[in-house]
Design a protein around this motif. Structure first.
Motif, mmCIF file in Angstrom:
data_model
loop_
_atom_site.group_PDB
_atom_site.id
_atom_site.type_symbol
_atom_site.label_atom_id
_atom_site.label_comp_id
_atom_site.label_asym_id
_atom_site.label_seq_id
_atom_site.Cartn_x
_atom_site.Cartn_y
_atom_site.Cartn_z
ATOM 1 N N GLU A 94 0.803 -1.219 0.000
ATOM 2 C CA GLU A 94 0.000 0.000 0.000
ATOM 3 C C GLU A 94 0.833 1.265 0.000
ATOM 4 O O GLU A 94 0.348 2.320 -0.410
ATOM 5 N N SER A 95 2.087 1.186 0.436
ATOM 6 C CA SER A 95 2.900 2.406 0.560
ATOM 7 C C SER A 95 3.947 2.555 -0.536
ATOM 8 O O SER A 95 4.330 3.681 -0.869
ATOM 9 N N THR A 107 -0.492 -1.809 -5.999
ATOM 10 C CA THR A 107 -1.469 -0.915 -6.621
ATOM 11 C C THR A 107 -1.080 0.558 -6.584
ATOM 12 O O THR A 107 -1.642 1.355 -7.339
ATOM 13 N N ASN A 108 -0.146 0.950 -5.713
ATOM 14 C CA ASN A 108 0.270 2.354 -5.624
ATOM 15 C C ASN A 108 1.644 2.599 -6.237
ATOM 16 O O ASN A 108 2.159 3.711 -6.174
#
Length: 487
Positions: A331-332, A363-364
């Motif tokens: 996520e980060s 996804t990021n």
């Protein structure tokens, strides 16, 4: 001058601010300019004075005493100045070493002065003598003492240059040892705790083998945001156009074990507790398992870089464990760079390094820099994977390092990326950058012009889309027999 508003003067003088990164070119004249402005008027003094000491870029020595020693003496004369320093950088050696000279030959009064200065940090006679020995071995000991005397230090960039013999299991760098001991609570110096340190850069390229375990306590620093380690674990001057043989030593493989002892205390790996958001490892020579545990020690990595590692033992299988370790930061993580030295042989399988796992779940992630060999290898035992399938759909910037002698399969990977963009598989992609270092090492000829022409044709196809496509080609002439280069 007095009629000019302070905002305008601050904007002008701010152009003389000190370095903010390691790669920023040095400009030692700015210190003289700021000092001169301080003498113009009281108004300029209050504007220029904070910048004069806020960021210190130490120049090369112009005599026997290094600049770090002179600055240390200045802080001893005016102790209040030490609270103003927030950044320290030294990119050059403190002293020039004569060929074959292992230690400096100095007069007794110099030894007395350095002994006095190091004993001021609470050292006994034996420990002080050991540090003086490091100083005689051309270590810039005063740069470490400066860091130990500046409690508001936020940015620290250092290049280690030590040549004396030292036991492998002991730390050879006073600055690294001082920070590490303080972080573990076993300090042997009266210094601050480096609670404000946010950016730390250590370059060991000019040092002998530096045990990787000495750097592990840096993960415990409470405010550290960016950590960069260069050539930690070994001393290898390997030209880009020479094959790097496998390092068979087992000295650094124990850096991943759970029963490590560092500075006399058992080492416990932190888990998801380090505040580091950017971790960069350039030319590491220690276990990949240790790198995996460094990744797992961070709370939320936003940027991770690992380039040109050398296997520290036959047990290492580099790059096989890094992506699974990064799964904890899905996520980060926003920027990822994983590079290997282009193998001498056509296939990655001959280096016994592992391919990278796909990144499509990140996804990021928006920027990826990768060696093509690590993604799609043309060897017989490793599967040739599709580059778009390796990338996440969120990617906006792709930087590919081409193999030394690319083939049609490599070119097809770039075309597949373009097709994936047009099909909506990679909808956010904005730019593709190719880095290609080519040189001749075998007797048979490689048709450089034909391959370059193929890349240009690929570039023309990319121009039909909104993606920016750039190529950087570097030609290395190993034998001086290149009519193409001479022409």
């Amino acid at each position: 001058m007095d009629d000019l508003p302070n905002e305008l003067l601050i904007h002008i003088v701010d152009q003389l601010r000190g370095p903010t990164t390691w790669s920023e070119p040095a400009d030692y004249s700015r210190t003289h300019a700021l000092a001169a402005l301080c003498c113009v008027s009281k108004k300029l003094y209050h504007i220029a004075r904070p910048l004069l000491y806020e960021s210190i870029d130490l120049p090369p020595t112009d005599g026997f005493l290094p600049q770090s020693q002179r600055l240390f003496a200045r802080l001893q004369e005016q102790p209040s100045l030490r609270f103003e320093i927030k950044a320290l950088r030294q990119k050059t050696r403190a002293r020039l070493r004569q060929d074959g000279d292992g230690t400096m030959r100095v007069r007794d009064e110099y030894r007395t002065d350095i002994t006095r200065d190091v004993r001021a940090f609470g050292l006994g006679t034996e420990d002080a003598s050991a540090l003086v020995g490091r100083w005689l071995g051309y270590e810039d000991l005063y740069f470490a003492l400066l860091a130990f005397r500046t409690p508001n230090l936020e940015h620290l960039w250092a290049r280690s240059a030590v040549s004396y013999d030292w036991p492998l299991d002991e730390c050879k760098n006073t600055l690294l040892e001082g920070i590490g001991r303080m972080a573990m609570g076993v300090s042997w110096l009266h210094t601050h705790r480096f609670d404000n340190l946010k950016i730390l850069y250590f370059d060991f390229s000019n040092s002998p083998e530096m045990s990787a375990r000495c750097a592990l306590p840096l993960l415990l620093l409470p405010s550290l945001d960016e950590l960069t380690l260069v050539a930690l674990g070994g001393w290898f001057q390997i030209p880009e156009n020479e094959f790097e043989g496998e390092w068979e030593g087992e000295s650094e493989h124990e850096a991943a074990d759970d029963d490590l002892t560092i500075f006399g205390r058992p080492w416990l790996w932190p888990v998801r507790s380090s505040p580091i958001t950017k971790l960069s490892l350039f030319k590491p020579v220690f276990s990949e398992i240790a790198v995996k545990k460094m990744i797992l020690a961070c709370k939320a990595l936003e940027r991770f870089e690992c380039s040109h590692p050398l296997r520290s033992s036959t047990k290492d299988q580099w790059f096989g464990a890094l992506v699974p370790a990064l799964n904890d930061h899905i996520e980060s993580l926003q920027n990822l760079s994983l590079l290997c030295r282009p193998p001498r042989w056509p296939s990655l399988e001959n280096t016994r390094m592992a391919q990278l796992d796909p990144l499509h779940e990140f996804t990021n992630l928006n920027s990826v820099r990768v060696s093509l060999n690590l993604v799609s290898d043309p060897g017989e035992t490793l599967s040739a994977r599709n580059l778009p399938a390796f990338l996440p759909p969120s990617i906006t910037s792709l930087h590919v390092h081409y193999p030394r002698e690319p083939n049609d399969e490599a070119d097809q990977q770039l075309l597949d990326v373009l097709t994936a963009y047009k099909d909506g598989v990679l909808p956010s992609l904005k730019d593709v950058y190719i880095t290609w270092v080519y040189y001749q090492r075998r007797k048979e000829e490689f048709d450089l012009l034909e391959r370059l022409q193929s890349l240009v044709q690929i570039k023309e196809q990319y121009e039909t889309s909104s993606i920016t496509f750039d190529i950087m080609l570097t030609i290395r002439d190993d034998k001086g027999k290149w009519p193409l280069v001479r022409g």
